[in-house]
Design a protein around this motif. Structure first.
Motif, mmCIF file in Angstrom:
data_model
loop_
_atom_site.group_PDB
_atom_site.id
_atom_site.type_symbol
_atom_site.label_atom_id
_atom_site.label_comp_id
_atom_site.label_asym_id
_atom_site.label_seq_id
_atom_site.Cartn_x
_atom_site.Cartn_y
_atom_site.Cartn_z
ATOM 1 N N LEU A 230 0.825 -1.203 0.000
ATOM 2 C CA LEU A 230 0.000 0.000 0.000
ATOM 3 C C LEU A 230 0.865 1.261 0.000
ATOM 4 N N LEU A 231 1.858 1.300 0.897
ATOM 5 C CA LEU A 231 2.729 2.470 0.971
ATOM 6 C C LEU A 231 3.625 2.576 -0.263
ATOM 7 N N SER A 232 4.056 1.446 -0.788
ATOM 8 C CA SER A 232 4.879 1.475 -2.009
ATOM 9 C C SER A 232 4.095 2.079 -3.168
ATOM 10 N N LYS A 233 2.822 1.742 -3.259
ATOM 11 C CA LYS A 233 2.002 2.302 -4.329
ATOM 12 C C LYS A 233 1.748 3.782 -4.095
ATOM 13 N N GLY A 234 1.495 4.161 -2.854
ATOM 14 C CA GLY A 234 1.223 5.559 -2.559
ATOM 15 C C GLY A 234 2.435 6.458 -2.759
ATOM 16 N N LEU A 235 3.590 5.989 -2.356
ATOM 17 C CA LEU A 235 4.811 6.798 -2.473
ATOM 18 C C LEU A 235 5.412 6.728 -3.865
ATOM 19 N N GLY A 236 5.202 5.619 -4.565
ATOM 20 C CA GLY A 236 5.713 5.500 -5.929
ATOM 21 C C GLY A 236 7.219 5.625 -5.994
ATOM 22 N N ALA A 279 11.063 12.958 -4.182
ATOM 23 C CA ALA A 279 10.385 12.714 -2.912
ATOM 24 C C ALA A 279 9.535 13.892 -2.467
ATOM 25 N N PHE A 280 9.968 15.112 -2.771
ATOM 26 C CA PHE A 280 9.292 16.285 -2.229
ATOM 27 C C PHE A 280 8.606 17.126 -3.299
ATOM 28 N N ARG A 281 8.262 16.499 -4.406
ATOM 29 C CA ARG A 281 7.448 17.215 -5.396
ATOM 30 C C ARG A 281 6.026 17.349 -4.864
ATOM 31 N N MET A 282 5.343 18.375 -5.285
ATOM 32 C CA MET A 282 4.023 18.683 -4.737
ATOM 33 C C MET A 282 2.890 18.081 -5.549
ATOM 34 N N ILE A 283 3.167 17.602 -6.755
ATOM 35 C CA ILE A 283 2.106 17.068 -7.611
ATOM 36 C C ILE A 283 2.504 15.694 -8.125
ATOM 37 N N ASP A 284 1.623 14.729 -7.943
ATOM 38 C CA ASP A 284 1.766 13.415 -8.566
ATOM 39 C C ASP A 284 0.868 13.380 -9.793
ATOM 40 N N VAL A 285 1.475 13.205 -10.944
ATOM 41 C CA VAL A 285 0.725 13.189 -12.198
ATOM 42 C C VAL A 285 0.353 11.754 -12.536
ATOM 43 N N ILE A 315 -1.840 18.758 -22.021
ATOM 44 C CA ILE A 315 -2.241 17.438 -21.532
ATOM 45 C C ILE A 315 -3.195 17.595 -20.353
ATOM 46 N N ILE A 316 -4.244 16.801 -20.362
ATOM 47 C CA ILE A 316 -5.188 16.750 -19.250
ATOM 48 C C ILE A 316 -5.014 15.403 -18.562
ATOM 49 N N ALA A 317 -4.688 15.432 -17.277
ATOM 50 C CA ALA A 317 -4.370 14.189 -16.561
ATOM 51 C C ALA A 317 -4.891 14.242 -15.140
ATOM 52 N N GLU A 318 -5.050 13.070 -14.557
ATOM 53 C CA GLU A 318 -5.387 12.949 -13.140
ATOM 54 C C GLU A 318 -4.165 13.326 -12.306
ATOM 55 N N THR A 319 -4.382 14.005 -11.199
ATOM 56 C CA THR A 319 -3.283 14.421 -10.331
ATOM 57 C C THR A 319 -3.683 14.282 -8.866
ATOM 58 N N ALA A 320 -2.673 14.170 -8.040
ATOM 59 C CA ALA A 320 -2.836 14.244 -6.582
ATOM 60 C C ALA A 320 -1.908 15.351 -6.103
ATOM 61 N N VAL A 321 -2.469 16.362 -5.487
ATOM 62 C CA VAL A 321 -1.712 17.560 -5.118
ATOM 63 C C VAL A 321 -1.515 17.600 -3.613
ATOM 64 N N ILE A 336 1.452 11.928 2.666
ATOM 65 C CA ILE A 336 1.067 10.821 1.789
ATOM 66 C C ILE A 336 0.836 9.553 2.602
ATOM 67 N N MET A 337 1.746 9.273 3.549
ATOM 68 C CA MET A 337 1.600 8.066 4.356
ATOM 69 C C MET A 337 0.332 8.122 5.200
ATOM 70 N N GLU A 338 0.081 9.237 5.839
ATOM 71 C CA GLU A 338 -1.110 9.364 6.681
ATOM 72 C C GLU A 338 -2.377 9.186 5.860
ATOM 73 N N TYR A 339 -2.433 9.854 4.723
ATOM 74 C CA TYR A 339 -3.642 9.783 3.902
ATOM 75 C C TYR A 339 -3.871 8.363 3.389
#
Length: 847
Positions: A230-236, A279-285, A315-321, A336-339
C-alpha cells in the motif's frame, strides 16, 4: 553446573521428521498443502509452509552437506563468521524474511559447488570468500528465483538485504583495504537507517485478528505485506525501499511479564527516500484523462485527493496535489503516508504516528520557519553584488563579492527575515506589528583586483582597506533605489527588505579560511538539500545545552558534512531527524582520542594525503602523552579538511578536553532518547532533547527576558529549582528594548529607522566583559540563540581556589579570606540592567 556457566550458552531442541515421511514432489513451491487456504474456491500455493516441512525433513542431510562442503578449509569457517557478523550488524539475520545462519551457510556452500560455478575455492582467504558472497547477494539474479540443490533447500533474500550488500560492495571497492570498522563493527539499527519512520497501532482492528482458516504465512506477516504494498504504491518513485516490521512481543520483553502484550506491539515502518526532487514534489501526475481504465484506478486509490488538471503542454491528466509551504516540503512524505493508511486501512489519526516534524519547533519563529526568507536574502545579495561591482572611481575595481555568513549556505539556525523598516519609502503603518530593534549582520567578502602598489605594514594595509570601504559606501549612497545605514563602524545596505554588511577589519587569513569553507559547503548543500536543516538542528542542540562558546559553527557544519560525504554503512540521510540522530552518534561515539575526523567534501585528498594527516595526528597525540617530551596535545576534537590538515581553524583551542567530555555525555544521552523516540519505544520526550538540566552548574545567571536581542528564539522558560535563593537581584534597564516602542514608531518612518541597532546583542557584550573582568574564575556556558540563563562552573585553575587548596595541604586554617557571594554580586554588577538574578547552587571545592 553452576548458574554462571549455564548462562554462557543455550541448548536448542529442534524436533524433526524422517526424510522419507512425505513425498518431495508434493512439497514443491507451487503445491498446496493447507486445504483451507483457498481463494474463490481455488486452492492457493503454500510455498512457505512447504519449505518449512522440507527444512525439518532434511535437517540432517543439510548438516552433512554443509560439513562436507565447508570443512575442507578453515578459511570457509572464517568467511562464514564474517558473513554472520555482517548480517547481524544489519538486523538481517533471524528475521522472518531475512537471512539466518543456515541460509548464509547454504549460500556459501552453494558457491563452492558446480551449481554455483565454484566461485569460492579453498585457496581463497576468508575475506576474499566473504567478498564473493556479498557480490553474489548484491548482483546475482539467482536469488530472485531461489537456490535449488540436493538435498532440497530454498533460500531467498529480501530487497533490503540486496541493497545492503550492494552498498557494502561499493564501499569495499572504494576503500580497498580500509573500512573494517564500518563493515563489521557498526550497528545499523532501524532508527538510524531509514529516512522516515512510522508506527501503526492495529489494536482492536479486524484486519489484525487471525482468520478462522489456516494460511501459508502468519497473519501478521500478511498484514506487513499489505501495508508495504500500500505504501509502495502511494509513495511511488519517491521511495526506493519500504520496510514494514511487526514484532509479536516487545523488543525488551521478558517471560516473567506474561503474555498480555502479545498482539499489542505496533508495526514499524521505515522509508528510504530515492531522490530529493522526486520525494518532495508537490504534484503526482497520473494517467491521461483519455485512459478511462487507468484513470478510474487512480481515482479509486486517491479518492478526494484526485483531481483533473490541464498542464501547459495541453495534456489533461489525473493528479494528486500536496499543497504546502516551501519550508514544509519535508512533510509531504508524512502527508502521503497518513492519507494512504487512513483511507485504505480505516485507521484513525491516533493509530498512526509518523516521525517527520517533531523537531521543527526548535527552528520556528512566530509559527514559521525563517528559512523561507532565504530566496529573498539571496536576491538581496545579488543586487548588492551588482551594485558593488558597478562602483566606479575606485583605484582598484571590485572583482568578486563572496558571501561568508552561514545564512547564505542555508545553515543558519535563524537567518534574518526582511525587516519591516528596510525599505526606502514608508509604504505601510507599523503600529500593528512588532518591529525588532536589533538587525542581524551578515558578512560578505569583497575582493579587489590585483595590484603591486599596496602599502607595506599591517596598520597601513588595514587603513587602506578602511578607506576603500568608505569610498565604496560613499558611492553606494548615490545609487538609486538603495539606502545606507551607518552605525558602529559597519556599513549596511538594505535592498528589497534585507540587510547586508561588509566588515573591513577581518584578518586576511581568517577571510581566506572562511571563504574556502563557505565555497566547499555551498556545493554540498546543492547536492544534499537536507544538509542545511540537519546543520540547523545540530547547532540548535549544541546551543540549547549551552555549548555555544565551546564549539564553533563551522565545526558543527563539518561534523554534519561528514555524515553526507562518508555515510557508510548507511546511505546519505534524506531527512533532518535521521541526520540529526547520526550527528549525535558521531559526536558521542567517535574515538576523538585515537582517530581524527577527516572531512573531504570534494574528494580532494588522496589516500597518501589522508595517511599523512593520520601520521600528524598520531604525532600530536604522542606528544600529549609525553613520549617526545613535548607538551603539545593538539585539538581535543581533531577535524581535518583539505584546507586545514592540523585542525587549527575551528577546533584548535575549543572544545578543550573538559568541554568535549561534557559534550559527549550530553550527545550520548540525547542519542539514546532520540533512538527510542524514533523507534516507538517511548512516545513523549521530543522537547527533552533540547532542554538542558540546570542542576549541572555551580551558579546560574538569570537575565531579563525583555532585554534580550531576540526573545522570540527562547525555547523554554528557565526552570530553576525552588529553594535556590538568589544571591542578588537587579532591576532591568530602561535604555534598551528588543522591539521599537509604539511612541517611536508614531514619530515617523525615518525616526524609527534611526533607533535601529545594527549587530547589537547585549548578551554577547556582557559575556565579553565578564571574561575580561573576571578571567579564569568561571567556565561560562551559554546559549547563543536567546536563552535567558547562563551557567557557571568554577574553574579549578582560579587563583583563589589554587591558593585555598595549597593552604589546606599545609594544614593552615580554613580559607575564609574570600566570599563566594561577593564574587557573584560582582558578576551581577558587570551585567547591570541585563542580569535579573544570580543563583549559587554549589560552592567551590578547595581540593
Amino acid at each position: 553446573m553452576d548458574n554462571d556457566t549455564a548462562n554462557d550458552f543455550v541448548i536448542r531442541i529442534i524436533p524433526t521428521v524422517l526424510a522419507g515421511v512425505f513425498d518431495i514432489s508434493k512439497l514443491a513451491p507451487g503445491r498446496n498443502n493447507v486445504r483451507d487456504f483457498q481463494q474463490g474456491g481455488m486452492a492457493q500455493p503454500t510455498p512457505d509452509y512447504n519449505a518449512s516441512i522440507l527444512e525439518d525433513m532434511f535437517i540432517e542431510d543439510h548438516s552433512a552437506f554443509l560439513k562436507n562442503s565447508l570443512s575442507g578449509s578453515k578459511n570457509f569457517v572464517e568467511a562464514l563468521l564474517l558473513l554472520k557478523v555482517w548480517a547481524r550488524q544489519r538486523n538481517s539475520i533471524n528475521g522472518p524474511d531475512c537471512l539466518n545462519g543456515f541460509i548464509i551457510s547454504i549460500i556459501l556452500a552453494y558457491l563452492t559447488t558446480e551449481g554455483g560455478g565454484k566461485r569460492i575455492t579453498g585457496q581463497m582467504t576468508g575475506f576474499q570468500a566473504f567478498r564473493v558472497v556479498i557480490d553474489f547477494i548484491a548482483i546475482s539474479s539467482t536469488l530472485e528465483k531461489g537456490i535449488f540443490m540436493q538435498p532440497q533447500s530454498v533460500g531467498n533474500v529480501s530487497l533490503e538485504l540486496v541493497d545492503e550488500a550492494a552498498r557494502t560492495l561499493r564501499y569495499m571497492n572504494k576503500c580497498k583495504d580500509k573500512g573494517f570498522e564500518e563493515v563489521f563493527m557498526t550497528r545499523i539499527d532501524f532508527p538510524a537507517k531509514f529516512d522516515y519512520h512510522a508506527r501503526i497501532i492495529p489494536v482492536g482492528k479486524d484486519h489484525m485478528k487471525p482468520p478462522n482458516i489456516c494460511m501459508d504465512k502468519e497473519h501478521s506477516r500478511v498484514y506487513e505485506k499489505q501495508v508495504e504494498l500500500l505504501l509502495s504504491k502511494g509513495l511511488g518513485d519517491r521511495a526506493r525501499l519500504v520496510r514494514v516490521l511487526h514484532r509479536s512481543i516487545p523488543a525488551n520483553w521478558h517471560i516473567d511479564e506474561g503474555l498480555e502484550c502479545l498482539g499489542k506491539v505496533p508495526l514499524l515502518v521505515g522509508i528510504l527516500i530515492s531522490d530529493f526532487e522526486k520525494a518532495f514534489r508537490m504534484i503526482d501526475v497520473g494517467p491521461s484523462a483519455d485512459n478511462k481504465i487507468e484513470s478510474a484506478k487512480f481515482r479509486s486509490f486517491w479518492g478526494e485527493k484526485s483531481e483533473l488538471r490541464r498542464f501547459k503542454d495541453g495534456i489533461i491528466a489525473e493528479t494528486a496535489v500536496w499543497e504546502c509551504e516551501h519550508w514544509e516540503k519535508h512533510l509531504i512524505i508524512k502527508k502521503i503516508m497518513e492519507y494512504t493508511l487512513r483511507r485504505h486501512l480505516s485507521l484513525s489519526s491516533q493509530d498512526i504516528s509518523i516521525v517527520g516534524d517533531q523537531l521543527d519547533f526548535t527552528l520556528l519563529q512566530g509559527g514559521k520557519d525563517p528559512i523561507a526568507s532565504t530566496p529573498t536574502l539571496l536576491d538581496a545579495l545579488d543586487v548588492l553584488s551588482k551594485c558593488l561591482r558597478g562602483v566606479e572611481d575606485l583605484p582598484l575595481r571590485i572583482s568578486s563579492v563572496q558571501p561568508l555568513d552561514s545564512a547564505f549556505r542555508h545553515t543558519s539556525v535563524f537567518p534574518p527575515m526582511p525587516h519591516p523598516l528596510a525599505t526606502d519609502k514608508e509604504k505601510r503603518q507599523y503600529s500593528d506589528i512588532l518591529v525588532p530593534t536589533c538587525i542581524q549582520t551578515l558578512e560578505v567578502m569583497i575582493q579587489l583586483e590585483g595590484s603591486g602598489k599596496w602599502p607595506i605594514g599591517e596598520i597601513a594595509i588595514e587603513k587602506t582597506k578602511s578607506a576603500f570601504c568608505l569610498k565604496i559606501a560613499e558611492r553606494i549612497l548615490y545609487e538609486k533605489d538603495k539606502s545606507l545605514i551607518k552605525k558602529q563602524g559597519l556599513f549596511g545596505v538594505l535592498p528589497v527588505g534585507n540587510l547586508q554588511n561588509t566588515n573591513c577589519v577581518l584578518l586576511e587569513k581568517d577571510l581566506l579560511l572562511r571563504s574556502q569553507h563557505s565555497s566547499m559547503l555551498n556545493g554540498l548543500q546543492g547536492l544534499h538539500p537536507v544538509y542545511g536543516p540537519t546543520v540547523r538542528l545540530a547547532k540548535r542542540w549544541i546551543c540549547s545545552h549551552m555549548f555555544s562558546g565551546s564549539l564553533a559553527d563551522e565545526a558543527v557544519e563539518l561534523l554534519v558534512a561528514h555524515l553526507f560525504v562518508r555515510p557508510f554503512p548507511f546511505s546519505a540521510p534524506c531527512s533532518r531527524v535521521t541526520g540529526f540522530l547520526r550527528f549525535l552518534r558521531l559526536v558521542a561515539y567517535h574515538d576523538w582520542a585515537l582517530s581524527p575526523l577527516v572531512v573531504d567534501v570534494n574528494g580532494d585528498l588522496t589516500m597518501k594525503e589522508e595517511g599523512q594527516i593520520m601520521a600528524q595526528f598520531i604525532a600530536r597525540r604522542k606528544d600529549s602523552r609525553g613520549e617526545s617530551g613535548a607538551n603539545n596535545t593538539g585539538p581535543a576534537m581533531y577535524i581535518a579538511t583539505p584546507y586545514d590538515w592540523e585542525s587549527e581553524s575551528w577546533t584548535s583551542f575549543s572544545p578543550d578536553n573538559l568541554s568535549l567530555k561534557r559534550l559527549i555525555a550530553y550527545a550520548r544521552s540525547s542519542a539514546e532518547l532520540l533512538t527510542r523516540l524514533v523507534g516507538g519505544e517511548v512516545l513523549e520526550g521530543w522537547k527533552s532533547l533540547f532542554r538542558t538540566p540546570l542542576q549541572c552548574y555551580d551558579a546560574l545567571i538569570l537575565l531579563h527576558r525583555d532585554k534580550l536581542a531576540y526573545p522570540s528564539q527562547i525555547l523554554f522558560n528557565a526552570d530553576i529549582k525552588q529553594g535556590s535563593l538568589p544571591v542578588t537581584t537587579q532591576e532591568a534597564s530602561m535604555d534598551f528594548f528588543p522591539y521599537l516602542s509604539p511612541l517611536v514608531i508614531r514619530k515617523g518612518f525615518q525616526e524609527a529607522r534611526n533607533h535601529l541597532l545594527v549587530g547589537f546583542d547585549p548578551v554577547k557584550y556582557f559575556l565579553h566583559d565578564l571574561k575580561t573582568d573576571m578571567p579564569k574564575v568561571f567556565n561560562i556556558w551559554h546559549d547563543a540563540f536567546g536563552s535567558e540563563v547562563i551557567g557557571l562552573t568554577w574553574n579549578k585553575e582560579a587563583p583563589f581556589l589554587k591558593d585555598a587548596a595549597q593552604k589546606r595541604k599545609r594544614k593552615e586554617p580554613d580559607p575564609t579570606n574570600f566570599d563566594v557571594r561577593n564574587i557573584l554580586e560582582e558578576v551581577a554588577n558587570v551585567g547591570t540592567g541585563l542580569v535579573k538574578t544570580v543563583h549559587l547552587l554549589k560552592s567551590p571545592k578547595y581540593n
